[in-house]
Design an enzyme around this catalytic site. Structure first.
Site, PDB file in Angstrom:
ATOM      1  CD  GLU B  76      -2.716   1.272   2.486  1.00  0.00           C
ATOM      2  OE1 GLU B  76      -2.507   0.498   3.431  1.00  0.00           O
ATOM      3  OE2 GLU B  76      -3.649   2.092   2.475  1.00  0.00           O
ATOM      4  CG  ASP B  95      -3.702  -2.925   3.757  1.00  0.00           C
ATOM      5  OD1 ASP B  95      -2.904  -2.056   4.145  1.00  0.00           O
ATOM      6  OD2 ASP B  95      -4.929  -2.762   3.751  1.00  0.00           O
ATOM      7  CB  ILE B  97      -2.232  -1.195   9.329  1.00  0.00           C
ATOM      8  CG1 ILE B  97      -0.862  -1.301  10.012  1.00  0.00           C
ATOM      9  CG2 ILE B  97      -3.344  -1.151  10.385  1.00  0.00           C
ATOM     10  CD1 ILE B  97      -0.517  -0.089  10.871  1.00  0.00           C
ATOM     11  CG  ASP B  98      -7.764  -4.085   5.675  1.00  0.00           C
ATOM     12  OD1 ASP B  98      -7.784  -3.408   4.635  1.00  0.00           O
ATOM     13  OD2 ASP B  98      -8.781  -4.599   6.173  1.00  0.00           O
ATOM     14  CB  THR B 100      -6.214   3.141   8.454  1.00  0.00           C
ATOM     15  OG1 THR B 100      -5.752   2.396   7.339  1.00  0.00           O
ATOM     16  CG2 THR B 100      -5.114   4.006   8.980  1.00  0.00           C
ATOM     17  CG  ASP B 232      -7.880  -2.578   0.875  1.00  0.00           C
ATOM     18  OD1 ASP B 232      -7.243  -2.472   1.927  1.00  0.00           O
ATOM     19  OD2 ASP B 232      -8.117  -1.624   0.109  1.00  0.00           O
TER      20      ASP B 232
END
Lengths: 295, 293
Positions: B76, B95, B97-98, B100, B232
């Protein structure tokens, strides 16, 4: 008669952990043969398990607290069941019935006690997440038996402001008419860049879990209409103990009874004057697009 | 030359360890920590999150380069719109940190999502939510697991009216006629209304990857989304497929899509492909326009 609220809390915790929880956990997602309630609550799913669990709770409480009144979802009769000033257990055997049927891990049991119609004990147990949250008036909040340090949590969350907040919203089971329209309009107002522009909404499908998550500091507020006293009683006591507040969902309903049917719950803040909480409530109410009304 | 089933399993195992040992603890520790520090300055808040994001992406990329030096990498944080392309080469799509917003607020549905695509198709996926200690993982032909338990989706009929669907508000909130926000809101209303889909309910967890995992488990019957990115969905798509589910486009008749389609509809398994097809068509009929990104 003085009632030891902490004793009641501990008793309910034991009941939730050892008797009710295991049933909810093993039976969730197995109820393919469920009934749909008729009328305006067609989407509201009732299961045999709900009734069985309520009986188990009621029987147990009758033995231990024979003089207390009992109000439960399944035994509730419209216009007949009243909450009095007597000590009254208000119980939702399985809150989040749709979650329960679909195995979404946010079904729980929610057991509260009111005295003089004020929630003074609250116990919520979610066996899927293994989360037990409990409180009694003046005694703080416990998570899985450990004292919950809500003060530092609230400090770490900073000021409460509408466009910084995460709000729990759920459309509920009525899907027509004025209340449904008001809810949808309000959601749109809250999300819109031209309106409240909240940071986000979350829908957990359980009033009790939404209130528990506010008390834990995961959510900032929860706005709903159509729920009953048993959906909010336990969570109300827990939230109160963390400095949170519950008012009505409609503007200017600052003081409401447990069976108000519309609710707006807000987390505690570090501001001892409570001015920021009041401001948040007023700002939120400005986004309400109509009036929620329930018979 | 395609990766073999054994090679994929070995990659899956390595990624699971990476998530458990290195990535998960960071997400768990830093979630909810930025609210006060960052409050006075919005830009600052974004920077802080980006810092965590970049830090985790750096760790993952370093480990993957060491283990699989020939594979491509799309994350990302390094993505350049219009330039970064997913090729046919084995490509990690990550990703860090999905979810956020969840991460910022400490709502326990942030996670890390690591997928592997080959020939443009997801062939391995692992997603770890350290708050709930749920690690979903799968690779093509090897089945899907949550932690170490194989996922076995209960067989039952699928129909729109009896469904629970994941739906999100998203970050795009421009409220004008025909905008994506407008289409989403009117579609949600149709889905809920007793004159429309009259679905059992919707749920919002604020994480695309977690929504796809819950669809893979069969907890959600479907998940509809517009605006998210390849990273994602890549990992979740592989997990969903291994559970008998399907990922198609979110707009009408978009049956066959690439990972970077931006508009998605995930459908659970545990039912026949005819039921899935009917479910998709019934759902699309409730949408009020095409989402465009």
């Amino acid at each position: 008669m003085t009632i030891d609220l902490r004793y009641v809390e501990d008793y309910l915790c034991d009941l939730a952990l050892n008797k009710v929880g295991p049933i909810i956990k093993t039976k969730a997602g197995t109820q393919s043969e469920y009934d749909l309630k008729t009328g305006s609550r067609q989407v509201d799913i009732v299961t045999a398990i709900d009734k069985q669990v309520e009986k188990l709770i009621w029987d147990s409480l009758k033995d231990e607290f024979p003089n207390f009144k009992f109000v439960g979802e399944e035994g509730y009769i419209k216009d007949v069941t009243k909450i009095t000033n007597e000590p009254t257990f208000i119980v939702d055997p399985i809150d989040g019935t749709t979650n329960f049927v679909h195995d979404f891990p946010f079904s729980c049991t929610s057991m509260g006690l009111t005295i003089n119609k004020v929630p003074v004990v609250g116990v919520i147990f979610n066996p899927h997440l293994n989360l037990l949250i409990s409180s009694s008036k003046g005694n703080g909040v416990r998570v899985n038996g450990e004292e919950h340090d809500f003060k530092s949590k609230i400090q770490s969350m900073g000021p409460l402001i509408i466009n910084k907040s995460i709000v729990a919203l759920q459309p509920g089971s009525a899907r027509e008419g004025n209340n449904f329209k008001t809810k949808m309009k309000t959601y749109e107002n809250l999300l819109s860049a031209d309106g409240g522009f909240v940071h986000g909404f979350r829908n957990l499908g359980s009033s009790a879990m939404s209130l528990a998550y506010i008390a834990l500091g995961y959510l900032d507020s929860y706005w709903d209409g159509g729920c009953y006293s048993w959906d909010v009683c336990a969570g109300w006591c827990i939230l109160n103990e963390t400095g949170g507040r519950i008012v009505g969902a409609n503007p200017n309903e600052w003081d409401i009874p447990v069976d108000n049917r519309t609710y707006f719950a807000v987390r505690g803040t570090p501001d001892s004057t409570k001015k920021d909480q009041e401001k948040y409530i007023e700002d939120f109410w400005n986004n309400v697009g109509g009036v929620l009304k329930y018979d | 030359m395609a990766l073999t089933q054994q090679e994929l399993k070995s990659i899956e195992n390595n990624i699971v360890n990476l998530l458990k040992e290195q990535v998960g603890p960071i997400i768990k520790e830093q979630s909810g920590q930025y609210l006060t520090q960052s409050y006075d300055d919005k830009a600052n808040q974004v920077d802080l999150v980006t810092k965590s994001d970049k830090n985790i992406e750096f760790i993952i990329k370093g480990k993957l380069k060491e283990l699989y030096p020939t594979f491509s990498f799309i994350g990302e944080e390094e993505y350049v719109p219009g330039e970064t392309k997913i090729t046919n080469e084995p490509t990690f799509v990550v990703d860090p940190i999905d979810g956020t917003t969840n991460f910022i607020h400490g709502f326990p549905y942030s996670c890390c999502s690591i997928g592997l695509a080959e020939n443009g198709n997801p062939v391995m996926g692992a997603i770890f939510n350290p708050h709930l200690n749920q690690l979903f993982h799968a690779s093509k032909g090897n089945g899907a697991f949550v932690n170490d338990e194989p996922i076995d989706v209960a067989k039952r009929p699928l129909s729109l009216q009896k469904s629970v669907i994941g739906l999100e508000g998203g970050a795009d909130r421009v409220d004008s006629p025909g905008s994506n926000f407008d289409i989403k809101m009117s579609t949600y209303k149709n889905l809920l209304s007793d004159k429309g889909g009259f679905i059992h309910g919707f749920r919002s967890l604020g994480s695309a990857a977690m929504n796809i995992c819950y669809t893979a488990l069969g907890i959600f019957d479907g998940y509809w989304e517009g605006g998210c990115w390849a990273w994602d969905v890549c990992a979740g798509w592989c997990i969903l497929k291994e559970c008998g589910g399907r990922l198609i486009g979110g707009n009408k008749n978009d049956w066959d899509i690439g990972i970077d389609r931006r508009v998605y509809f995930a459908i659970r398994g545990g039912c026949t492909s005819d039921e899935q097809k009917k479910f998709a068509e019934d759902f699309w009929n409730q949408t009020t326009g095409d989402l465009k990104y």
